[in-house]
Design a protein around this motif. Sequence first.
Motif, PDB file in Angstrom:
ATOM      1  N   LYS A  11       0.831  -1.202   0.000  1.00  0.00           N
ATOM      2  CA  LYS A  11       0.000   0.000   0.000  1.00  0.00           C
ATOM      3  C   LYS A  11       0.868   1.255   0.000  1.00  0.00           C
ATOM      4  CE  LYS A  11      -3.578   2.146   2.917  1.00  0.00           C
ATOM      5  NZ  LYS A  11      -4.298   2.041   4.205  1.00  0.00           N
ATOM      6  N   SER A  12       0.596   2.167  -0.931  1.00  0.00           N
ATOM      7  CA  SER A  12       1.443   3.343  -1.094  1.00  0.00           C
ATOM      8  C   SER A  12       0.608   4.615  -1.215  1.00  0.00           C
ATOM      9  CB  SER A  12       2.322   3.196  -2.343  1.00  0.00           C
ATOM     10  OG  SER A  12       3.106   2.016  -2.278  1.00  0.00           O
ATOM     11  N   CYS A  13       1.197   5.721  -0.811  1.00  0.00           N
ATOM     12  CA  CYS A  13       0.606   7.033  -0.981  1.00  0.00           C
ATOM     13  C   CYS A  13       1.566   7.863  -1.824  1.00  0.00           C
ATOM     14  CB  CYS A  13       0.358   7.697   0.373  1.00  0.00           C
ATOM     15  SG  CYS A  13       1.856   7.857   1.383  1.00  0.00           S
ATOM     16  N   SER A  14       1.202   9.116  -2.111  1.00  0.00           N
ATOM     17  CA  SER A  14       2.099   9.959  -2.893  1.00  0.00           C
ATOM     18  C   SER A  14       2.016  11.404  -2.433  1.00  0.00           C
ATOM     19  CB  SER A  14       1.789   9.866  -4.393  1.00  0.00           C
ATOM     20  OG  SER A  14       0.537  10.450  -4.699  1.00  0.00           O
ATOM     21  N   ILE A  15       3.075  12.151  -2.711  1.00  0.00           N
ATOM     22  CA  ILE A  15       3.081  13.588  -2.457  1.00  0.00           C
ATOM     23  C   ILE A  15       3.433  14.307  -3.750  1.00  0.00           C
ATOM     24  CG2 ILE A  15       3.600  13.449   0.004  1.00  0.00           C
ATOM     25  CD1 ILE A  15       6.512  14.096  -0.640  1.00  0.00           C
ATOM     26  N   GLY A  16       2.784  15.433  -3.957  1.00  0.00           N
ATOM     27  CA  GLY A  16       3.032  16.253  -5.148  1.00  0.00           C
ATOM     28  C   GLY A  16       3.010  17.725  -4.779  1.00  0.00           C
ATOM     29  N   LYS A  59       7.340  15.402   7.820  1.00  0.00           N
ATOM     30  CA  LYS A  59       5.899  15.524   8.033  1.00  0.00           C
ATOM     31  C   LYS A  59       5.142  14.573   7.103  1.00  0.00           C
ATOM     32  CE  LYS A  59       2.090  17.437   9.653  1.00  0.00           C
ATOM     33  NZ  LYS A  59       1.662  17.258  11.064  1.00  0.00           N
ATOM     34  N   ALA A  60       5.581  14.506   5.856  1.00  0.00           N
ATOM     35  CA  ALA A  60       4.940  13.585   4.907  1.00  0.00           C
ATOM     36  C   ALA A  60       5.083  12.140   5.387  1.00  0.00           C
ATOM     37  CB  ALA A  60       5.554  13.764   3.518  1.00  0.00           C
ATOM     38  N   LYS A  61       6.252  11.783   5.889  1.00  0.00           N
ATOM     39  CA  LYS A  61       6.468  10.427   6.399  1.00  0.00           C
ATOM     40  C   LYS A  61       5.594  10.156   7.624  1.00  0.00           C
ATOM     41  CE  LYS A  61      11.323  10.408   4.915  1.00  0.00           C
ATOM     42  NZ  LYS A  61      12.732  10.354   5.369  1.00  0.00           N
ATOM     43  N   GLU A  62       5.458  11.152   8.478  1.00  0.00           N
ATOM     44  CA  GLU A  62       4.636  11.011   9.677  1.00  0.00           C
ATOM     45  C   GLU A  62       3.175  10.739   9.313  1.00  0.00           C
ATOM     46  OE1 GLU A  62       2.747  14.231  12.701  1.00  0.00           O
ATOM     47  OE2 GLU A  62       4.924  14.350  12.466  1.00  0.00           O
ATOM     48  N   LYS A 105      -1.211   6.550   8.718  1.00  0.00           N
ATOM     49  CA  LYS A 105      -2.288   6.002   7.906  1.00  0.00           C
ATOM     50  C   LYS A 105      -1.999   4.586   7.417  1.00  0.00           C
ATOM     51  CE  LYS A 105      -4.011  10.483   6.256  1.00  0.00           C
ATOM     52  NZ  LYS A 105      -5.452  10.252   6.532  1.00  0.00           N
ATOM     53  N   GLY A 106      -0.857   4.044   7.810  1.00  0.00           N
ATOM     54  CA  GLY A 106      -0.564   2.649   7.500  1.00  0.00           C
ATOM     55  C   GLY A 106       0.048   2.398   6.138  1.00  0.00           C
ATOM     56  N   TYR A 107       0.641   3.403   5.529  1.00  0.00           N
ATOM     57  CA  TYR A 107       1.260   3.204   4.218  1.00  0.00           C
ATOM     58  C   TYR A 107       2.687   2.682   4.364  1.00  0.00           C
ATOM     59  CZ  TYR A 107      -2.656   5.723   2.181  1.00  0.00           C
ATOM     60  OH  TYR A 107      -3.923   6.102   1.791  1.00  0.00           O
ATOM     61  N   SER A 108       3.074   1.830   3.434  1.00  0.00           N
ATOM     62  CA  SER A 108       4.428   1.280   3.436  1.00  0.00           C
ATOM     63  C   SER A 108       5.405   2.166   2.679  1.00  0.00           C
ATOM     64  CB  SER A 108       4.428  -0.127   2.817  1.00  0.00           C
ATOM     65  OG  SER A 108       3.613  -1.012   3.557  1.00  0.00           O
ATOM     66  N   TRP A 109       4.892   2.898   1.684  1.00  0.00           N
ATOM     67  CA  TRP A 109       5.759   3.703   0.836  1.00  0.00           C
ATOM     68  C   TRP A 109       5.122   5.066   0.537  1.00  0.00           C
ATOM     69  CZ3 TRP A 109      10.400   1.506   0.015  1.00  0.00           C
ATOM     70  CH2 TRP A 109      10.498   0.108   0.040  1.00  0.00           C
ATOM     71  N   ILE A 110       5.977   6.080   0.412  1.00  0.00           N
ATOM     72  CA  ILE A 110       5.584   7.381  -0.137  1.00  0.00           C
ATOM     73  C   ILE A 110       6.272   7.525  -1.481  1.00  0.00           C
ATOM     74  CG2 ILE A 110       5.538   9.876   0.140  1.00  0.00           C
ATOM     75  CD1 ILE A 110       6.042   9.516   3.084  1.00  0.00           C
ATOM     76  N   ILE A 111       5.514   7.846  -2.503  1.00  0.00           N
ATOM     77  CA  ILE A 111       6.064   8.045  -3.842  1.00  0.00           C
ATOM     78  C   ILE A 111       5.915   9.522  -4.214  1.00  0.00           C
ATOM     79  CG2 ILE A 111       5.842   7.435  -6.286  1.00  0.00           C
ATOM     80  CD1 ILE A 111       4.732   4.716  -5.310  1.00  0.00           C
ATOM     81  N   GLY A 112       6.967  10.095  -4.744  1.00  0.00           N
ATOM     82  CA  GLY A 112       6.865  11.498  -5.125  1.00  0.00           C
ATOM     83  C   GLY A 112       8.012  11.910  -6.026  1.00  0.00           C
ATOM     84  N   PRO A 113       7.843  12.999  -6.726  1.00  0.00           N
ATOM     85  CA  PRO A 113       6.618  13.793  -6.744  1.00  0.00           C
ATOM     86  C   PRO A 113       5.585  13.166  -7.687  1.00  0.00           C
ATOM     87  CG  PRO A 113       8.213  14.775  -8.220  1.00  0.00           C
ATOM     88  CD  PRO A 113       8.899  13.607  -7.575  1.00  0.00           C
ATOM     89  N   MET A 114       4.343  13.115  -7.249  1.00  0.00           N
ATOM     90  CA  MET A 114       3.268  12.592  -8.084  1.00  0.00           C
ATOM     91  C   MET A 114       1.931  13.100  -7.572  1.00  0.00           C
ATOM     92  SD  MET A 114       2.544   8.697  -9.365  1.00  0.00           S
ATOM     93  CE  MET A 114       2.023   7.988  -7.811  1.00  0.00           C
ATOM     94  N   GLU A 115       1.191  13.741  -8.450  1.00  0.00           N
ATOM     95  CA  GLU A 115      -0.106  14.298  -8.074  1.00  0.00           C
ATOM     96  C   GLU A 115      -1.188  13.206  -8.100  1.00  0.00           C
ATOM     97  OE1 GLU A 115      -0.118  17.373  -7.048  1.00  0.00           O
ATOM     98  OE2 GLU A 115       1.851  17.960  -7.824  1.00  0.00           O
ATOM     99  N   GLY A 116      -1.025  12.242  -7.225  1.00  0.00           N
ATOM    100  CA  GLY A 116      -2.035  11.206  -7.053  1.00  0.00           C
ATOM    101  C   GLY A 116      -1.900  10.003  -7.958  1.00  0.00           C
TER     102      GLY A 116
END
Length: 295
Positions: free
Chosen positions: A75-80, A97-100, A105-116
Amino acid sequence: MADYKFIKTLPNQDDFSIFNELPKSLYEEGHQRFISGNEPVDQFLEGCYVLLKNEIPVGRFAFYENPALNYQGEKSCSIGSYECENNQETSGKLLSKAKEIAFSKGYSWIIGPMEGSTWNNYRFSTNHDSAPSFMEPYHHLYYNNQFVYHGFDIIHNYGSNLISPEGFDKDKLMKIEDSNEQKGFSYRKMNLEDYENELKKIAKLSFSGFQSNFLFTPITEDGFLNKYLPLKPYLDPNLIWMIEDQNKELHAYIFGVTDYFDPNNETLIIKTIVRKKESELTGLGFYSVLKINQI
């Protein structure tokens, strides 16, 4: 010692102007950044975060929760919409802050930059050796260093090629067309008079043609139309070719567009080439360069 704090906002809230106006403090007036854009989209948007240092906005990001986004099966989220002053302490506060948020929220990965999703703006440029092109975002190159310094790894690379046409080769073009026409395919320009229906055909093919692409997530037909209908005034049917079988089913398309950022009006962009995986069409990449050179 600097006093840091965050505010969270959304595009429909009064304090969103703080998020929206921040880039004006990081780029000169009239900078390419303001032509290319780098703004959040509504779909999957959880919030827009602004970092204040001594009450002055110095960084921002948009946080997205796309339920279909996975990386390495997790499960992954993203920041843009990332923007930040050239300061490692500031960028550290911002990305921490993004990692926090992601961890909570239980995500394993943050991917960025990506607008969703990859249907919207994503990736950082690694150099500014070439002038920015139409439909590509622009940003400070030091953003790459900020991400890596604070624990992000490069997970994929993309490339663009600049080709100088050496003259139109009609014989090679006709050879490719004849070969595919013998298989029952026909070529035509996009019909801008029936633009919405043409987009629906392109959407259907794109959904299947992009499925194997890195970080692909699905999009609805309405979402696709909302994204591309506004582009109509910028399109030239001579640069968009549809290739169909005898039943008028779309097997491939070549999507080119004028580079409106080129002040000399000498550059065309071949943005997308998509073909049905099972199609017997051949030579599309080479054909697209030849066809654009014909214009």
